[in-house]
Scaffold this motif. Structure first.
Motif, PDB file in Angstrom:
ATOM      1  N   ALA A 122      34.503  48.215  38.714  1.00  0.00           N
ATOM      2  CA  ALA A 122      34.438  47.908  40.144  1.00  0.00           C
ATOM      3  C   ALA A 122      34.462  46.401  40.391  1.00  0.00           C
ATOM      4  CB  ALA A 122      33.182  48.531  40.753  1.00  0.00           C
ATOM      5  N   ALA A 123      33.690  45.660  39.603  1.00  0.00           N
ATOM      6  CA  ALA A 123      33.639  44.207  39.785  1.00  0.00           C
ATOM      7  C   ALA A 123      34.973  43.560  39.440  1.00  0.00           C
ATOM      8  CB  ALA A 123      32.521  43.621  38.928  1.00  0.00           C
ATOM      9  N   ALA A 124      35.603  44.014  38.366  1.00  0.00           N
ATOM     10  CA  ALA A 124      36.890  43.447  37.961  1.00  0.00           C
ATOM     11  C   ALA A 124      37.956  43.697  39.021  1.00  0.00           C
ATOM     12  CB  ALA A 124      37.324  44.038  36.624  1.00  0.00           C
ATOM     13  N   THR A 125      37.974  44.897  39.574  1.00  0.00           N
ATOM     14  CA  THR A 125      38.947  45.202  40.626  1.00  0.00           C
ATOM     15  C   THR A 125      38.715  44.320  41.846  1.00  0.00           C
ATOM     16  OG1 THR A 125      39.097  47.502  39.874  1.00  0.00           O
ATOM     17  CG2 THR A 125      39.888  47.028  42.090  1.00  0.00           C
ATOM     18  N   ALA A 126      37.452  44.135  42.214  1.00  0.00           N
ATOM     19  CA  ALA A 126      37.135  43.299  43.379  1.00  0.00           C
ATOM     20  C   ALA A 126      37.569  41.851  43.154  1.00  0.00           C
ATOM     21  CB  ALA A 126      35.640  43.371  43.675  1.00  0.00           C
ATOM     22  N   ILE A 172      44.429  38.355  44.834  1.00  0.00           N
ATOM     23  CA  ILE A 172      45.680  38.832  45.429  1.00  0.00           C
ATOM     24  C   ILE A 172      45.678  38.609  46.942  1.00  0.00           C
ATOM     25  CG2 ILE A 172      47.105  40.877  45.842  1.00  0.00           C
ATOM     26  CD1 ILE A 172      47.125  39.756  42.933  1.00  0.00           C
ATOM     27  N   GLN A 173      44.529  38.812  47.575  1.00  0.00           N
ATOM     28  CA  GLN A 173      44.416  38.628  49.019  1.00  0.00           C
ATOM     29  C   GLN A 173      44.144  37.174  49.410  1.00  0.00           C
ATOM     30  OE1 GLN A 173      44.855  41.272  51.396  1.00  0.00           O
ATOM     31  NE2 GLN A 173      45.742  42.057  49.496  1.00  0.00           N
ATOM     32  N   VAL A 212      39.391  28.032  41.148  1.00  0.00           N
ATOM     33  CA  VAL A 212      38.593  29.183  41.565  1.00  0.00           C
ATOM     34  C   VAL A 212      39.332  30.487  41.261  1.00  0.00           C
ATOM     35  CG1 VAL A 212      37.521  30.371  43.505  1.00  0.00           C
ATOM     36  CG2 VAL A 212      37.333  27.883  43.307  1.00  0.00           C
ATOM     37  N   ALA A 213      40.607  30.554  41.624  1.00  0.00           N
ATOM     38  CA  ALA A 213      41.387  31.767  41.353  1.00  0.00           C
ATOM     39  C   ALA A 213      41.454  32.042  39.857  1.00  0.00           C
ATOM     40  CB  ALA A 213      42.793  31.628  41.929  1.00  0.00           C
TER      41      ALA A 213
END
Length: 361
Positions: free
Chosen positions: A248-252, A258-259, A269-270
């Protein structure tokens, strides 16, 4: 920098390359003879999750082919919902009158697997496998309409492997909501949850199903199931878990990049967010692919090559995309561009020149 990058297995990648050809299925000696009959049932016109029913069936068969599954299991993947099931109303063959026709087409053993997969409760099957309710000999007991049915160890292994391929091919954020908590799906009113119902939604990768796929894969290590089928090359050949919280954390983290929900003037940061996403979930290629491009933009060619190799390894292991915004072959193609640029030490300095990049080998 220490990240859990994977080395690229040339043999696995070569197998994946053969599946990049759109005609691979027509050239497959086991699956090609079945294809005209399947296509004649208008599977290319039916909606199915992130594409059409044809797209789904072919995608599942592609993963199973990449995983070197035997003929009957690959045919199960290509035909796994043709009798319909509790999840979809797509009935392409009538189980009451057309079993003989399908048997003549694919053989009794393959048709038997298809029939069982369509008519037994897959939710119950997944629940019992995840709960460790596998008998010492590898069989699984299911209940249907008060009747007890025992799946043989081979059927259990086949259903696990096909369920893994079926899930990775189709699942994304829309299903995370409408099928929340699968395999124990609560019944929620659609009108109340209208926002979740809007298809296809944001097309975010699933935040919960990879950990379930990992758990299904680990079940193949059961003594009664070992050696019955080739073990899929995902999650280190189904030996490693993925914690639900890490997924869940990795997807977020990935989706935040991406957003572009982070400072945009610099890459730091990215890059840090994606590196942490990879630490938490090193088993999918898309975060590593995006990270490779960030490394190239920062002039870090050696790091970019490592990330691109690892991304290609993950894409080759799955045979399907985790991020459904574009198809698997497109992810592979762009990753190869990044790998080529990292190897040659060049990346466009001008934004418009990204439009010119091309694969040379």
């Amino acid at each position: 920098m220490h990240l859990p990058f994977q080395a690229l297995d040339p043999y696995l990648f070569t197998r994946a390359q053969a599946l990049l050809d759109e005609e691979w299925l027509h050239k497959d000696a086991d699956l090609a003879p079945v294809l005209p009959t399947v296509l004649a049932r208008n599977v290319g016109q039916d909606w199915h999750k992130a594409g059409t029913f044809r797209h789904h069936l072919v995608g599942v068969a592609r993963s199973l082919t990449q995983w070197q599954q035997p003929r009957d299991v690959r045919l199960l993947g290509l035909l796994h919902s043709v009798y319909g099931n509790a999840f979809v109303d797509l009935v392409k063959f009538d189980a009451a009158s057309e079993r003989g026709r399908l048997q003549a087409l694919v053989g009794e053993s393959a048709e038997h697997l298809v029939y069982l997969f369509c008519t037994q409760s897959r939710a119950q099957f997944v629940q019992r496998v995840l709960a460790g309710q596998i008998e010492p000999d590898g069989s699984v007991v299911l209940d249907k309409n008060g009747q007890r049915h025992v799946l043989t160890p081979y059927e259990v292994a086949a259903f696990i492997v096909v369920s893994m391929a079926d899930t990775i091919e189709q699942w994304f954020s829309w299903q995370d909501d409408i099928f929340s908590c699968f395999p124990s799906v609560p019944q929620r009113p659609q009108a109340v949850h209208w926002a979740a119902s809007l298809w296809p939604g944001p097309m975010r990768p699933s935040a919960r199903m990879l950990s379930q796929i990992a758990a299904l894969g680990q079940a193949l290590q059961h003594p009664g199931l070992q050696g019955l089928l080739p073990v899929p090359p995902v999650f280190a050949h189904c030996t490693q878990p993925l914690a639900a919280a890490d997924e869940a954390a990795a997807t977020a983290l990935y989706w935040s990049v991406i957003q572009q929900e982070h400072p945009l003037a610099d890459l730091d940061v990215a890059t840090a967010m994606l590196e942490q996403a990879v630490r938490l979930n090193p088993w999918v290629g898309e975060p590593q692919m995006v990270l490779a491009q960030l490394y190239l933009s920062a002039g870090r060619s050696a790091d970019a090559l490592q990330a691109a190799d690892s991304a290609l390894q993950a894409f080759s292991a799955w045979g399907n995309a985790w991020d459904k915004r574009v198809q698997w072959d497109a992810w592979v193609a762009w990753t190869r561009i990044l790998r080529q640029s990292a190897s040659e030490g060049g990346w466009p300095e001008r934004l418009d020149k990204l439009n010119n990049v091309a694969l040379r080998s």
